[in-house]
Design a protein around this motif. Structure first.
Motif, PDB file in Angstrom:
ATOM      1  N   GLY A  73       0.863  -1.181   0.000  1.00  0.00           N
ATOM      2  CA  GLY A  73       0.000   0.000   0.000  1.00  0.00           C
ATOM      3  C   GLY A  73       0.899   1.230   0.000  1.00  0.00           C
ATOM      4  O   GLY A  73       1.553   1.513   1.003  1.00  0.00           O
ATOM      5  N   ASN A  74       0.940   1.911  -1.107  1.00  0.00           N
ATOM      6  CA  ASN A  74       1.853   3.060  -1.244  1.00  0.00           C
ATOM      7  C   ASN A  74       1.300   4.235  -0.435  1.00  0.00           C
ATOM      8  O   ASN A  74       0.124   4.590  -0.567  1.00  0.00           O
ATOM      9  N   PRO A  75       2.130   4.861   0.369  1.00  0.00           N
ATOM     10  CA  PRO A  75       1.628   5.918   1.270  1.00  0.00           C
ATOM     11  C   PRO A  75       1.044   7.124   0.536  1.00  0.00           C
ATOM     12  O   PRO A  75       1.400   7.408  -0.608  1.00  0.00           O
ATOM     13  N   GLY A  76       0.192   7.845   1.227  1.00  0.00           N
ATOM     14  CA  GLY A  76      -0.307   9.119   0.731  1.00  0.00           C
ATOM     15  C   GLY A  76       0.786  10.175   0.748  1.00  0.00           C
ATOM     16  O   GLY A  76       1.835  10.004   1.394  1.00  0.00           O
ATOM     17  N   CYS A  77       0.534  11.274   0.070  1.00  0.00           N
ATOM     18  CA  CYS A  77       1.560  12.309  -0.069  1.00  0.00           C
ATOM     19  C   CYS A  77       1.794  13.040   1.250  1.00  0.00           C
ATOM     20  O   CYS A  77       2.927  13.128   1.725  1.00  0.00           O
TER      21      CYS A  77
END
Lengths: 343, 343, 343, 343
Positions: free
Chosen positions: C145-149
Motif C-alpha cells: 500500500g503506497n503511502p499518501g503524499c
C-alpha cells in the motif's frame, strides 16, 4: 435607483457585474437568476462580495425580470435570444454579454454556434455595443449585443489606422493572448490549474468563433472587407488580454502616436500609452480601460499595435455597464471609476 | 570521462549545464568558475543539485581551464571573446552560450552589444551551433557560437518553408513569447515576481538584439535576405518559448504537414506535432526538444507555425550539450534523454 | 526487462509512472489500462511523453494484466481492492497508489472512504510502503500500500524525533501545504486555474482522510498513540508538499541536526538540509527526494521541522517505483536518479 | 480636502496609498517624495494609476511636508524616526508604515533593526495602529505606528480567544504565509520571479522581526506574556497573508463561532466567515478586510484559526488609511469601500 437583473449570474461575468454595480451610484442589482443555484446566496459562491450584496439566486421568472429596468444576460449563447424578445417588448432594456446579438449574419452565427437564430428581427435591431464606434446608436438602443473580449481588443487596436486608411486592409495579423478566466467557470480540462499553470499554448489556429465578429467589426469601421489572421493563445494568468497586431502601412507620413492620441482624446476608456511604451495586462486589471501602444517596426513599414484590456471588464462586464450607462443617459463612467489593481 | 569546464556557472544556463551533465554517460563537469562566488559550493546555490555535484566555484584560472577538454561559457557577452582564443589555441573545444560568436558581422555586433569584437579572426572561424542546419560543420568546429533562444525557435519553425521556397521571403511575422528565466539571474525590476506574475507584456517592439541573429540565420537558410518583424513578449512562467510565426504561401499545393515531417524525420530533437495540434511549452519543459505544429489559416494563404522550446535547454544549455556531443563524436543525444517534466 | 502494468493510467500519478519507467534500466511498462480512454495513445494525452512511449490505453483485461510481472494501481480507491486479490494469487506483485491498502483498520477505512473493505485478508498482509520504516517487509511483500503524499512528508519529518523519544507525543501540529496536482486530474471547481491561481487557503481543517493514515504511521514509529493536529492547505503551484511540523522537546540536550543526519545517513531518498536551511519545494521538483530541515524555535523548547517532497514523486509514483525496486531486488534508486528540475 | 503627503512613495505600499486615496472623498495626496526618483511621474512608474494622479516625485522638503495635514511614511525603517518629530511638532499628523513606532521597547527595536531609536520620547507617545484594539487612542493620536502585516493577521486571529481567556497562553503556533509583495520592491534574489514562482518555502524559522511585535501586541491583549512560535513562509502569489493559528482551549464550553461573531460584530473591517469556512486570500484581494474562520480540531481541544488579509491593504496601506480616517474624525471606511477583486 435603476433596478438591474442579471440572468445567469453564476459565471465570472455575472460576478463581475455584481462587483461593478456595488460601486454604481445610480443602479443596483435587484435580481440574480440561476436555475441550478436557486436559493444560494451570491456571496456564498463569491466570498469577495461578502458585505456588498445580500442577494440570492432565484430561478428565472418572467414577472420578476419584468420588474427590472434593465436585464443583463451573462449566459451561454442561446439563452438571451430566447428570453430577450419578451423583455424588450415590455420596455426593459437588454444587454446581452453572450454572442447571440453580435453577428448580424444568421448563417455565420449558425456556422459557429450551431444554432438557428431564434429572433432575427430583434437581431437586426440590436446595436453592437462598442461605444467607441457606436455610441449614439447605443444611447438609443433597446438591446445591445456586448462585444466579445478578443474583438474589443482588436477593434480598438486597429480603429485609428483603418479609419485613417493608413494600412493595407489585407494581411493583418492579430496575435492575441488571453487569461484563463476568458474560458469561463465551467469545468474543462484545459482550464484546470495543473493543465494551464506554468505553460502557454495557442488554440483555434485554424479558426475561432471570434474571427467573424472581428471581421464584421473591422469591415464596419473600414467600410470594406478586411483580411486578418487571428490566433488566440492561453496565458497562465486570470485576467487580461494582450493583442499584438501587425499591419502594413500604406504611406510613410503617418504620425502614429498623434493619430492614436487624437482619435482617442475624448474616449473615457481608451488610454493611449506614451510613445515607446509596452502596456502590461496588470495595468488594467479590474479596470475598464483599453490601453494601446503603437510602434513602428525596424523595417519602417510594419506597424505594431499593442492593445490590452481586462477581459472580464472592458472585454465583458465593464463594457456592459458602460453600455448600460449610455442607454440610461447616465455618466458613461458611473460605477467604473475605481483604479485598476496592481501589483 | 571527458572533462568539462564551465565559466560563469552562477546563472541559470550554468546550473542547467550542471543538471544535464549529471546525466551524461561520457562527460563530467570538473571545473566551475565564478570570481564572485569562489569558494561557494554549487549545490548551496542550487539545492536541486544536492547529491549530483560536489563542485565549488573557483576563480577563473587559465591553467585549470586548460586542463579541461571542453569549456562552456555561460557568461554575459564580452567574456568569451576575451578568454576563448587562448583556450582554442591549446586545443580545448569551446562552446559559447553568450552572443560573442553568433553574429558574423562585427559592426552589427557592436551596434547591439556596444562592444568592439575582440577576436574577429576566431569569430570568422566559429560555427553557428544550430545542428539542424550546420551539423557537419559543428562536428569539425573548434569553437561554436550557441544560438540564442528566440533565434532557435524561429529558425527551426521557418526552416522547412524557406528551404522549400514555399513562402514569401518578406512580411514574415514572428510573435514570440518567453518565460522569465530567459532574462537571466541578475537582479532586474522587470524580473521580480511581483512585477511579472499575473501579467503579460511585449518588450523591444522597436528592435531587439535577437533580430539580427534571426535574420542572419534565416538568410543562410533561404540563400537571400528575409524580411521579418519580431516582437518578443514576457510570459509569467519560468521556462518556455512559444513562437507564433506567420508567413504568406507562394503556392497552394504545399502539403505543410508532410513538408515538416519529412524535413525533420531524422532530427533527434525536433518533433513535428500531429496535424491540428497546438503544442504547449510544458510539453518540452526540461527537455531538448523543439516541437512544431503547422496550420493553414482560414484564408488558405497564410501559414501559421507554432514552435516551442524550453529556453534553458534547446534554447541554451541543452543545445550546447548537443553541440558538445557532435564536437566529440558522441551520440548526439547523450545526456539529453530524460523525458520532459509535466505537469 | 520486467513487465509492468498500470491500471488507471490517465491521471497524473499514472503519467508520472510512465515518465519514471521511461528512465528505468530494468523494467518497462507494457500495459496501460483505462476503460474510458481505450484506444487513445498515451502520448496523445500526455504530449511530454512523445518519443518515450508507444503504448495506448486498453480496457482492463485480467489475462493481459496476468502477463505482467508487476501491476501498479493508479486508480481512485475501491478499484485495487477489487482487482488485486486475483493478481496476487497468480504471483503478480501489486503496488497500490490508492488508499485501499494503507489503513489496517477496516472501520476507519469505511469511515473515511465510505466503502466496506473488499478483501480484509489481503489487507492484513499488505505492507505499508514507506521504505524508511518498512524496507525489509517491502522486500518480501506481495502487495504494497503506497503511502499518501501528506503522510509521507509528515512521517519522514517526525521519524527521528519519535524514534529518539525526544518530543512529547501529544500536541504536535502538522501544517501542510500541497500543490494542486495533489487533487488529481478530475474536473473540480476548486482545481480550476481561475479558482486556485493567485490565492491560498486551508481545507479540511475539521478533519481529512490523511489524518488516520498519519496517526497510524506515527503510532507504528513511536510504539504508542500520537496526538497530532493536521491542517492541509492548497498552494497555487503544481507539484510540491511542504509540511511545517511543530513539536515540544522533552529534553534540552538533543542535537537536532546530528539526530536527523545520523538517522538518514544511509537513506538514498531523504536529504537532511544543512543547519539553518529552509528547503524549497522546487528543490525536489520531479525528484524522489524528501528534504528535511530542523530548527529550534526561539523559545528553545519547540522544534520546527520543514519537510518537502514532490507529491507526485516521493508522495506517489516515485515512492511506488522505489517500492517496486525493493520488491524485485533491484537497486533501490533504479529509474529515480535524474536530478530535480529547477528553476 | 485634507492634504496628504507620502514620504517614500516608490514602493508597493506607497503605490497602494495612491490607489486608495484616489477613491477617498475627503482627502487627496498632494505631495509624493523620493530622493531617487525626483521628477518622475508616479503614473510612469505605476501605469495602473494613469488617469488617477498627476503627481510627480519630489525630493523630500521639510517645508513642503509641513504644508500637508497628514504625512505617511512608506519608507524603510530609520527614516520616519528621523523626520517625524519635526512634523508632529508642527501639528501634522503622522502615520508610519515602517517599524519605527511599533515596538515600545527600544532595546528590542535595536536588537532586530540594528539601530538606536532616535526619538524615544515620541515613540512612547505613539499609538499602535490596530483599530480593533486601540481605536480610541488612535483617534487622539498625533503619531501612529502602523502594524506589520503578519502581526495584524495574527493579533486579529487570536484577539477574541485571548480576551475571553479561552486558550492557554503558552504553546501557541502561528504558521503564516505571505505573498511576495510583502518583501517590497527592492531587488532581492529571493523576490525574483524565477526564484519564487512554482515554489514554496519557510524563512526565518529561527527568528523573525515580526515576532516581538506580535508578542507585544498579544501581551497587551491578554494582559500577560504569551508564548508563541511563529514561522513565516513565502507564497508564490503577490498579495495575501494567510495565518493558520493553533492554540489549546482551556475549557470545553466555548462556542467559538459565537465568540468571534460577537467580538467583531461592530468591526467594519473584520469579517467572521460562516462556520466551517476556509477563507481564501483572494477573497480579500485589494480590500481592507481581515476574514477569519475558526475551527475545532478533531481532538476537540485544539482550536484552529484561519486569518486572511491583503498584506498591502489591511496589512499596510489600507490600515494606514483606516487610522488616518480615525485621526481626522472621518468615517472609518472612507476610501476603503470598493469590493475586493476576484477572481
Amino acid at each position: 435607483m435603476i433596478k438591474v437583473g442579471i440572468v445567469g449570474g453564476t459565471g465570472y461575468t455575472g460576478a463581475e457585474l455584481l462587483r461593478l454595480f456595488a460601486q454604481h451610484p445610480q443602479a443596483e442589482v435587484t435580481l440574480l437568476t440561476s436555475r441550478k443555484e436557486a436559493g444560494t446566496r451570491a456571496d456564498a459562491m463569491f466570498p469577495h462580495l461578502r458585505g456588498y450584496t445580500d442577494l440570492e439566486f432565484s430561478a428565472p421568472d418572467p414577472e420578476a425580470l419584468a420588474a427590472c429596468d434593465a436585464v443583463f444576460f451573462a449566459t451561454p449563447h442561446g439563452t438571451a435570444m430566447a428570453m430577450a424578445p419578451a423583455l424588450v417588448e415590455r420596455g426593459i432594456k437588454v444587454i446581452d454579454l453572450s454572442a447571440d446579438f453580435r453577428l448580424r449574419d444568421t448563417a455565420t452565427f449558425k456556422q459557429w454556434y450551431k444554432l438557428d437564430h431564434a429572433t432575427p428581427a430583434l437581431l437586426s435591431e440590436a446595436v453592437y455595443g462598442l461605444p467607441e464606434v457606436h455610441r449614439e446608436a447605443i444611447r438609443q438602443a433597446r438591446i445591445v449585443g456586448n462585444p466579445g473580449c478578443y474583438p474589443t481588443s482588436v477593434q480598438l487596436g486597429l480603429l485609428p489606422l483603418l479609419e485613417a486608411g493608413a494600412i493595407e486592409r489585407d494581411g493583418i495579423v492579430a496575435d492575441c493572448k488571453s487569461g484563463v478566466s476568458g474560458a469561463g467557470r465551467e469545468l474543462k480540462l484545459g482550464s484546470m490549474f495543473t493543465e494551464a499553470y506554468d505553460s502557454f499554448k495557442a488554440y483555434g489556429a485554424a479558426g475561432h468563433r471570434h474571427l467573424p465578429e472581428i471581421r464584421q467589426g473591422l469591415a464596419d469601421i473600414a467600410g470594406a472587407e478586411v483580411g486578418l489572421t487571428f490566433v488566440p493563445h492561453l496565458l497562465p494568468l486570470i485576467r487580461g488580454i494582450h493583442s499584438t497586431i501587425y499591419a502594413r502601412l500604406t504611406r510613410d507620413d503617418v504620425d502614429l502616436q498623434a493619430l492614436y492620441a487624437s482619435r482617442y482624446a475624448d474616449e473615457p476608456f481608451v488610454d493611449v500609452a506614451p510613445a515607446g511604451d509596452h502596456p502590461e495586462t496588470r495595468g488594467v486589471r479590474g479596470g475598464n480601460t483599453c490601453r494601446i501602444a503603437v510602434h513602428l517596426a525596424p523595417d519602417r513599414r510594419t506597424v505594431i499595435v499593442l492593445s490590452v484590456i481586462d477581459n472580464l471588464v472592458k472585454g465583458a462586464s465593464g463594457q456592459a455597464v458602460q453600455n448600460f450607462n449610455l442607454m440610461f443617459g447616465l455618466d458613461e463612467r458611473a460605477g467604473l471609476q475605481a483604479p485598476p489593481l496592481a501589483p
